[in-house]
Write a protein that holds these residues in place. Structure first.
Motif, mmCIF file in Angstrom:
data_model
loop_
_atom_site.group_PDB
_atom_site.id
_atom_site.type_symbol
_atom_site.label_atom_id
_atom_site.label_comp_id
_atom_site.label_asym_id
_atom_site.label_seq_id
_atom_site.Cartn_x
_atom_site.Cartn_y
_atom_site.Cartn_z
ATOM 1 N N ASP A 48 0.896 -1.234 -0.162
ATOM 2 C CA ASP A 48 0.004 0.139 0.067
ATOM 3 C C ASP A 48 0.768 1.217 0.002
ATOM 4 N N ASP A 49 1.960 1.305 0.935
ATOM 5 C CA ASP A 49 2.843 2.393 0.672
ATOM 6 C C ASP A 49 3.707 2.426 -0.496
ATOM 7 N N ALA A 50 3.940 1.415 -1.230
ATOM 8 C CA ALA A 50 4.647 1.443 -2.710
ATOM 9 C C ALA A 50 3.736 2.109 -3.610
ATOM 10 N N CYS A 51 2.303 1.553 -3.517
ATOM 11 C CA CYS A 51 1.199 2.096 -4.480
ATOM 12 C C CYS A 51 0.983 3.644 -4.303
ATOM 13 N N ARG A 52 0.912 4.249 -3.119
ATOM 14 C CA ARG A 52 0.622 5.626 -3.072
ATOM 15 C C ARG A 52 2.020 6.503 -3.391
ATOM 16 N N ARG A 53 3.292 5.965 -3.034
ATOM 17 C CA ARG A 53 4.278 6.578 -3.526
ATOM 18 C C ARG A 53 4.500 6.574 -4.763
ATOM 19 N N ARG A 54 4.044 5.516 -5.682
ATOM 20 C CA ARG A 54 4.379 5.491 -7.137
ATOM 21 C C ARG A 54 3.145 6.441 -7.816
ATOM 22 N N ALA A 55 1.988 6.692 -7.151
ATOM 23 C CA ALA A 55 1.001 7.626 -7.656
ATOM 24 C C ALA A 55 1.565 8.854 -7.845
ATOM 25 N N LYS A 56 2.350 9.314 -7.094
ATOM 26 C CA LYS A 56 2.868 10.737 -7.312
ATOM 27 C C LYS A 56 3.713 10.796 -8.290
ATOM 28 N N GLU A 57 4.281 10.054 -9.098
ATOM 29 C CA GLU A 57 5.196 9.707 -10.079
ATOM 30 C C GLU A 57 4.853 9.575 -11.653
ATOM 31 N N VAL A 58 3.870 8.774 -11.431
ATOM 32 C CA VAL A 58 3.191 8.673 -12.989
ATOM 33 C C VAL A 58 2.688 9.579 -13.568
ATOM 34 N N ALA A 59 2.639 9.603 -15.092
ATOM 35 C CA ALA A 59 2.290 10.691 -16.011
ATOM 36 C C ALA A 59 0.847 10.627 -16.190
ATOM 37 N N SER A 60 0.171 9.304 -16.057
ATOM 38 C CA SER A 60 -1.251 9.324 -16.222
ATOM 39 C C SER A 60 -2.101 9.587 -14.932
ATOM 40 N N PRO A 61 -2.880 10.546 -14.965
ATOM 41 C CA PRO A 61 -3.952 10.687 -13.896
ATOM 42 C C PRO A 61 -4.937 9.671 -13.570
ATOM 43 N N ALA A 62 -5.306 8.702 -14.513
ATOM 44 C CA ALA A 62 -5.979 7.778 -14.371
ATOM 45 C C ALA A 62 -5.243 6.907 -13.475
ATOM 46 N N LEU A 63 -3.942 6.159 -13.755
ATOM 47 C CA LEU A 63 -3.238 5.468 -13.152
ATOM 48 C C LEU A 63 -2.987 5.736 -11.908
ATOM 49 N N SER A 64 -2.629 7.185 -11.773
ATOM 50 C CA SER A 64 -2.173 7.667 -10.362
ATOM 51 C C SER A 64 -3.436 7.756 -9.458
ATOM 52 N N ASP A 65 -4.559 8.002 -9.845
ATOM 53 C CA ASP A 65 -5.706 7.830 -9.360
ATOM 54 C C ASP A 65 -5.849 6.417 -8.702
ATOM 55 N N PHE A 66 -5.615 5.486 -9.856
ATOM 56 C CA PHE A 66 -5.691 3.898 -9.231
ATOM 57 C C PHE A 66 -4.811 3.593 -7.996
ATOM 58 N N PHE A 67 -3.624 3.888 -8.454
ATOM 59 C CA PHE A 67 -2.649 3.635 -7.117
ATOM 60 C C PHE A 67 -2.952 4.062 -5.949
ATOM 61 N N ASP A 68 -3.249 5.099 -6.083
ATOM 62 C CA ASP A 68 -3.690 5.933 -4.593
ATOM 63 C C ASP A 68 -4.887 5.355 -4.032
ATOM 64 N N ARG A 69 -5.824 5.106 -4.810
ATOM 65 C CA ARG A 69 -6.942 4.521 -4.197
ATOM 66 C C ARG A 69 -6.813 3.034 -3.650
ATOM 67 N N LEU A 70 -6.002 2.408 -4.422
ATOM 68 C CA LEU A 70 -5.744 0.826 -4.230
ATOM 69 C C LEU A 70 -4.551 0.874 -2.923
ATOM 70 N N GLY A 71 -3.856 1.811 -2.867
ATOM 71 C CA GLY A 71 -2.948 1.947 -1.669
ATOM 72 C C GLY A 71 -3.786 2.279 -0.415
ATOM 73 N N TYR A 72 -4.640 3.194 -0.479
ATOM 74 C CA TYR A 72 -5.325 3.291 0.999
ATOM 75 C C TYR A 72 -6.410 2.230 1.162
ATOM 76 N N THR A 73 -7.035 1.514 0.136
ATOM 77 C CA THR A 73 -7.695 0.578 0.164
ATOM 78 C C THR A 73 -7.124 -0.726 0.944
ATOM 79 N N LEU A 74 -5.928 -1.030 0.476
ATOM 80 C CA LEU A 74 -5.211 -2.106 0.983
ATOM 81 C C LEU A 74 -4.677 -1.728 2.262
#
Length: 582
Positions: A147-173
């Motif tokens: 979950d920490d890795a997903c939230r950290r990577r969400a800040k670096e990706v170029a796509s807002p859709a993937l960033s939002d997905f990683f962010d929500r996945l991190g908090y959900t997990l």
């Protein structure tokens, strides 16, 4: 007024800030990019300005030269932002497949980190696989939680859709929810987002088509102007026509690249690397036949034109008293329609199989779940059901499984037989999900729903392609008509000038008013035919880019567009000469 100016200033500052920030996200250092790309492009821009000032050509010919230099410099300056935009597009064009694949894997009996490792190893997913590999690297190397890795990577990706997905996945997990529960609940949102992006791309293509029509009509006017004007000014018409033709080609290439960048990524064909499909021999034979006949006609046409061969195009078209020059272009390329038609028929079969696959995979999954039986046993009865063009492939799949060929290999050969990109991806997901203990009914419904959505979006894409075909054929006809009206008017005026010069009394020199002697009519006609050929190539590729089909299908439209332009040229010259001769 002040508010609008402040908004404009704010937007400009925001854009500049984003642009400068994008320089730091390139794969090379900012210093290397500036010295190696930006400075040379500025030097080229300066060189084009000096060239335009020093050349002794008409103003409308010189103006595009620094425009080209400015285009190169602006492209170099904006490339970092374009690069990030391309990464965003590359991520979002396959995001639905990756999320479906991830959902299928999450419903099996493997660990959630193994789901990420499996997807990171899929080279076909490109940048998306790299982004998932970054998450795996943070977990395996830096010992972070998923979950920490997903939230950290969400800040670096170029796509807002993937960033939002990683962010929500991190908090959900992090909150303790299972990966499979989260992904299954995300399916409807994922499909809706994919549909929105797909339809948005089709909407942008509609705008591009309007811009393309406006630009081509403007360039057509410029080319007619460049053809006719020298008869009044005495300038070299070959130079002016050549300059406008080069600009015309730049415009078409630019629009083709723009359309290719905007068009949604949704390939129809599956091209296996290890093994040939059953239809490959027929497709290859059609291409060899078409190419061989084309080369033969080119040799006959060129040889007869320059007296290298005893047989020329005039001997083939013996029913014509005189072969018009445009037919020397149209006839040799005609055999290319053979591979175009064969590939088109095969592509229609692939599309039909794609339409039947959702029903097949849903029925297969539901029956396997109800009977608690193997795929081979279910297919024994299911193959009797009519799945249209997919039925022979289903029957071959059953035979392979019944001969004790492994499930993975049997489904792989099934994908090769169908030649469908979507069937290959989704059937691979299904068989892997079954092998890892996934529920067949759930897998079948998930895959069927997602593929049905893609098929519906493809229908909208096909409608956009049909409107583009009508537009390009209309532009080809009108442009060729305008080109050769101008040429024939010049030709008639040249003949009139010669008649007046021969029969004139000597008190007035008609050549002082009309400079017909500067024209080389056959050469200009050849240049105009070059535009028709180039237009046929680019227009056919645009059609294939928008409809997502095999590039070989472009041969059909290429041949038809060349013939349309050449017949319009012949008809226009005959019509104008007849009218002016009356």
């Amino acid at each position: 007024m002040a508010t609008s100016e402040s908004d404009f200033l704010g937007d400009s500052l925001a854009f500049t800030s984003d642009l400068l920030e994008s320089y730091g996200k390139l794969d090379i250092s900012k210093r290397t990019y500036v010295l190696g790309v930006l400075v040379p492009s500025l030097g080229f821009f300066t060189l084009t300005i000096l060239t335009a000032v020093l050349l002794e050509l008409p103003l409308f010919v010189r103006l595009p030269i620094p425009g080209l230099g400015a285009l190169v410099f602006v492209a170099a300056a904006l490339y970092p932002k374009v690069y990030l935009s391309q990464r965003k597009v590359a991520i979002e064009k396959q995001l639905h497949l990756v999320m479906t694949h991830m959902t299928v894997l999450s419903t099996t009996n493997i660990d959630r980190m193994e789901v990420f490792r499996t997807l990171a190893a899929e080279e076909e997913y490109g940048i998306l696989a790299d982004e998932i590999a970054h998450v795996v690297h943070l977990v395996d190397t830096w010992n972070q939680s998923l979950d920490d890795a997903c939230r950290r990577r969400a800040k670096e990706v170029a796509s807002p859709a993937l960033s939002d997905f990683f962010d929500r996945l991190g908090y959900t997990l992090g909150a303790g929810q299972e990966l499979s529960d989260f992904l299954l609940s995300e399916q409807s949102a994922m499909i809706q987002n994919y549909s929105t992006v797909y339809e948005g791309a089709l909407g942008n293509l509609e705008v591009m088509k309007d811009l393309y029509m406006s630009m081509i009509l403007s360039m057509t006017f410029a080319l007619v102007f460049a053809t006719v004007l020298p008869i009044l000014t005495g300038n070299d018409p070959t130079a002016t026509v050549s300059a406008v033709i080069v600009l015309f080609m730049f415009v078409q290439v630019g629009f083709f690249l723009a359309i290719r960048a905007i068009a949604p990524y949704d390939p129809v064909w599956y091209h296996p690397e290890e093994e040939d499909a059953p239809t490959d021999l027929r497709l290859l034979a059609s291409f060899v036949l078409g190419a061989t006949l084309t080369v033969a006609l080119v040799v006959i046409t060129a040889g007869g034109l320059f007296n290298f061969t005893p047989v020329g195009l005039g001997d083939l078209l013996f029913f014509l008293d005189e072969v018009p020059l445009p037919l020397y272009l149209a006839v040799p390329v005609t055999p290319l329609v053979i591979p175009g038609v064969v590939y088109r028929i095969e592509e229609q079969m692939i599309t039909a199989r794609d339409g039947e696959f959702p029903n097949f995979i849903r029925a297969l999954g539901a029956t396997e779940s109800a009977k608690q039986s193997t795929t081979s046993a279910v297919l024994e009865t299911l193959r009797e059901k009519d799945f249209g063009p997919l039925s022979p492939d289903v029957d071959r799949l059953y035979r392979r499984l019944n001969m004790r060929i492994g499930p993975v290999e049997s489904w792989r050969l099934f994908s090769v037989d169908t030649r469908s990109y979507l069937i290959q991806k989704f059937s691979e997901m299904y068989v892997i999900g079954r092998q890892m203990g996934g529920d067949p009914k759930q897998l079948g419904e998930l895959i069927s729903r997602n593929m049905s959505t893609v098929n519906q979006l493809r229908q909208q894409r096909q409608q956009a392609a049909v409107t583009l075909i009508g537009l390009l054929y209309g532009i080809t006809t009108s442009s060729a008509f305008a080109f050769f009206i101008g040429l024939e008017v010049v030709n008639v005026l040249a003949d009139l000038t010669e008649e007046f010069s021969v029969s004139g009394s000597g008190r007035f020199d008609f050549g002082q008013l009309i400079y017909a002697g500067v024209y080389d009519i056959p050469l200009i006609e050849f240049l105009l035919l070059t535009i028709i050929l180039f237009n046929g190539v680019l227009s056919s590729l645009m059609i294939r880019t928008i409809d997502g089909g095999n590039k070989m299908n472009a041969y059909i439209h290429f041949v038809m567009l060349v013939w349309l332009g050449c017949l319009t040229a012949v008809g226009t010259r005959m019509l104008v000469s007849t009218i002016l001769a009356v």
